[in-house]
Scaffold this active site. Structure first.
Site, PDB file in Angstrom:
ATOM      1  N   ASN A   1      -0.519  10.495   5.964  1.00 48.29           N
ATOM      2  CA  ASN A   1      -1.758  10.075   6.604  1.00 48.29           C
ATOM      3  C   ASN A   1      -2.830  11.151   6.579  1.00 48.29           C
ATOM      4  O   ASN A   1      -4.024  10.839   6.645  1.00 48.29           O
ATOM      5  CB  ASN A   1      -1.464   9.621   8.028  1.00 48.29           C
TER       6      ASN A   1
ATOM      7  N   THR B   1      -0.557  -6.171  12.763  1.00 45.82           N
ATOM      8  CA  THR B   1      -1.033  -5.140  11.851  1.00 45.82           C
ATOM      9  C   THR B   1      -0.127  -5.015  10.647  1.00 45.82           C
ATOM     10  O   THR B   1       0.474  -3.999  10.405  1.00 45.82           O
ATOM     11  CB  THR B   1      -1.181  -3.788  12.569  1.00 45.82           C
TER      12      THR B   1
ATOM     13  N   GLU C   1       5.949   4.651   7.377  1.00 45.25           N
ATOM     14  CA  GLU C   1       5.515   5.784   6.554  1.00 45.25           C
ATOM     15  C   GLU C   1       6.325   7.042   6.874  1.00 45.25           C
ATOM     16  O   GLU C   1       6.341   7.514   8.003  1.00 45.25           O
ATOM     17  CB  GLU C   1       4.029   6.047   6.776  1.00 45.25           C
TER      18      GLU C   1
ATOM     19  N   THR D   1       0.867  -1.194   0.000  1.00 40.04           N
ATOM     20  CA  THR D   1       0.000   0.000   0.000  1.00 40.04           C
ATOM     21  C   THR D   1       0.900   1.239   0.000  1.00 40.04           C
ATOM     22  O   THR D   1       1.371   1.660  -1.044  1.00 40.04           O
ATOM     23  CB  THR D   1      -0.969  -0.003   1.202  1.00 40.04           C
TER      24      THR D   1
ATOM     25  N   THR E   1      -7.404  10.953  -0.024  1.00 35.51           N
ATOM     26  CA  THR E   1      -7.625  12.003  -1.017  1.00 35.51           C
ATOM     27  C   THR E   1      -6.518  12.081  -2.033  1.00 35.51           C
ATOM     28  O   THR E   1      -6.603  12.806  -2.996  1.00 35.51           O
ATOM     29  CB  THR E   1      -7.776  13.373  -0.329  1.00 35.51           C
TER      30      THR E   1
ATOM     31  N   LYS F   1       4.024  -6.982   3.865  1.00 33.86           N
ATOM     32  CA  LYS F   1       3.791  -5.571   3.619  1.00 33.86           C
ATOM     33  C   LYS F   1       3.471  -4.931   4.956  1.00 33.86           C
ATOM     34  O   LYS F   1       2.963  -5.571   5.882  1.00 33.86           O
ATOM     35  CB  LYS F   1       2.666  -5.327   2.611  1.00 33.86           C
TER      36      LYS F   1
END
Length: 397
Positions: free
Chosen positions: A392, A184, A270, A147, A397, A173
């Site tokens: 995040n 997670t 991230e 992702t 969007t 991942k």
């Protein structure tokens, strides 16, 4: 044990593939792992009370059957919080995969990852499953499950058990919503050893707490993710039984693969620029040592300090202090990159220029000695950066 170059299909009897089906605009987003024969299976899934439809389905499937022959995975849409339609879609993915491979539906597990609250485009997935190749490109599978990850994550090892070469491979991942308990991320492990489902589950449970459960990116626990381990027995070794030397060897292989993948997930957090590794020594139990290590590596203030290359040991000590375990606070040693900054809970003078230079590295090690026992624990995480907030804030969007 030897670590080799390979992929999730390296063990005997496995194939894998990944394609761009159209769930995402351009990246690979659908893949499968297939075993020649039904394999023993072990799994652990998120402790989040809100579980995505695939996890609910997998629990029913594995509990009823105890064997798995294929795993179908999509990325881009999580199929979580999608009501009865989400369950129907998960079952459809299972059935479509079984039809494509001409196997029993109850031998297929399903995984999804991506945005929560959106329904799967089942026409696209149906067409995509028909396009997957049973003898496809296993490297493409590693890309299809990503992702916000920047890199694929794989590990392959070999070992000799009962005079037979055993191969074990893992792919994962995970980049955000990583605070497993368990788990997670998506992690899939294949092996060709002869081992029962019950013994395989025992081996997974033995190793998960000191590997995947010891990483944290942001403190959030996902709705979707899981670890699935398959072992199909095609290496033709004698069955691996609990409480034997062969079982210990197998567990060491599994721990190595899981630890390797866990560290790669932490490093690819991230927006991350640095992997943080915290080792806690000198506690009465391994569990208490691991609790302290994970609390420190999960501290937003510690993570921010490492991003800023600031040797702020006070933040480390403060995070130790709110760990939910008992200990004496008067005899703690802390070292950052092997430079002592605190001894016996008293500050140490150190060369700030040398420390600043060391903190520019992309793998920062923090060592803590509690002086209260002989058990150790390690945890991994990453720094907290401006890009984490940006990624995040704009995720849907």
């Amino acid at each position: 044990m030897i670590e080799i170059t390979g992929n999730i299909a390296s063990p005997i009897g496995y194939t894998a593939d990944g394609i761009h089906s159209g769930i995402k605009k351009k990246n690979l987003d659908l893949g499968w792992i297939v075993s020649e024969i039904p394999a023993s299976v072990a799994y652990v899934q998120t402790t989040n009370k809100v579980k995505a439809a695939p996890l609910i389905l997998n629990n029913e499937t594995i509990q009823a059957n105890g064997k798995v022959q294929a795993i179908i995975v999509n990325s881009g849409i999580a199929n979580a919080c999608t009501g009865s339609q989400g369950m129907e879609d998960a079952v459809s993915m299972q059935q479509l995969t079984a039809n494509a491979l001409n196997i029993n539906q109850n031998l297929v597990t399903v995984a999804s990852t991506g945005v929560i609250g959106k329904h799967l485009p089942m026409d696209i997935i149906d067409n995509g499953i028909r396009r997957l190749n049973k003898n496809g490109n296993a490297h493409h599978f590693a890309k299809a499950i990503l992702t916000t990850d920047l890199t694929t994550k794989t590990c392959v090892v070999t070992e000799t058990i009962h005079q037979q070469k055993i191969t074990m491979a893992g792919v994962a991942k995970g980049s955000g919503m990583i605070h497993p308990n368990m788990a997670t991320m998506l992690a899939f492990i294949t092996c060709d050893a002869n081992i029962s489902t019950e013994t395989l589950q025992l081996a997974l449970q033995t190793n998960v707490n000191k590997t995947f459960n010891q990483i944290t990116i942001d403190g959030d626990t996902s709705t979707n993710d899981l670890v699935l381990v398959l072992s199909n027995g095609l290496a033709r070794n004698q069955e691996i039984l609990p409480n034997t030397e062969e079982y210990i060897t197998f567990c060491n292989m599994l721990e190595h693969v899981m630890r390797n993948l866990a560290m790669k997930i932490a490093k690819d957090g991230e927006g991350a620029t640095k992997l943080i590794e915290v080792k806690v020594m000198g506690m009465p139990t391994e569990t208490s040592a691991r609790m302290i290590a994970k609390t420190v590596v999960g501290s937003s203030l510690v993570k921010s300090a490492i991003f800023g290359e600031d040797p702020n040991w006070g933040r480390i000590l403060a995070s130790i202090g709110y760990t939910k375990t008992n200990f004496d606070v008067t005899n703690i040693d802390i070292a950052i990159e092997d430079i002592l900054v605190m001894t016996h809970s008293t500050p140490e003078a150190f060369d700030k220029q040398q420390m600043q230079h060391l903190l520019k590295k992309d793998h920062i090690k923090i060592s803590i000695n509690m002086h209260q026992g002989n058990q150790n624990g390690t945890a991994w995480g990453c720094d907290l950066t401006y890009d984490y907030v940006k990624i995040n804030a704009l995720y849907t969007t």
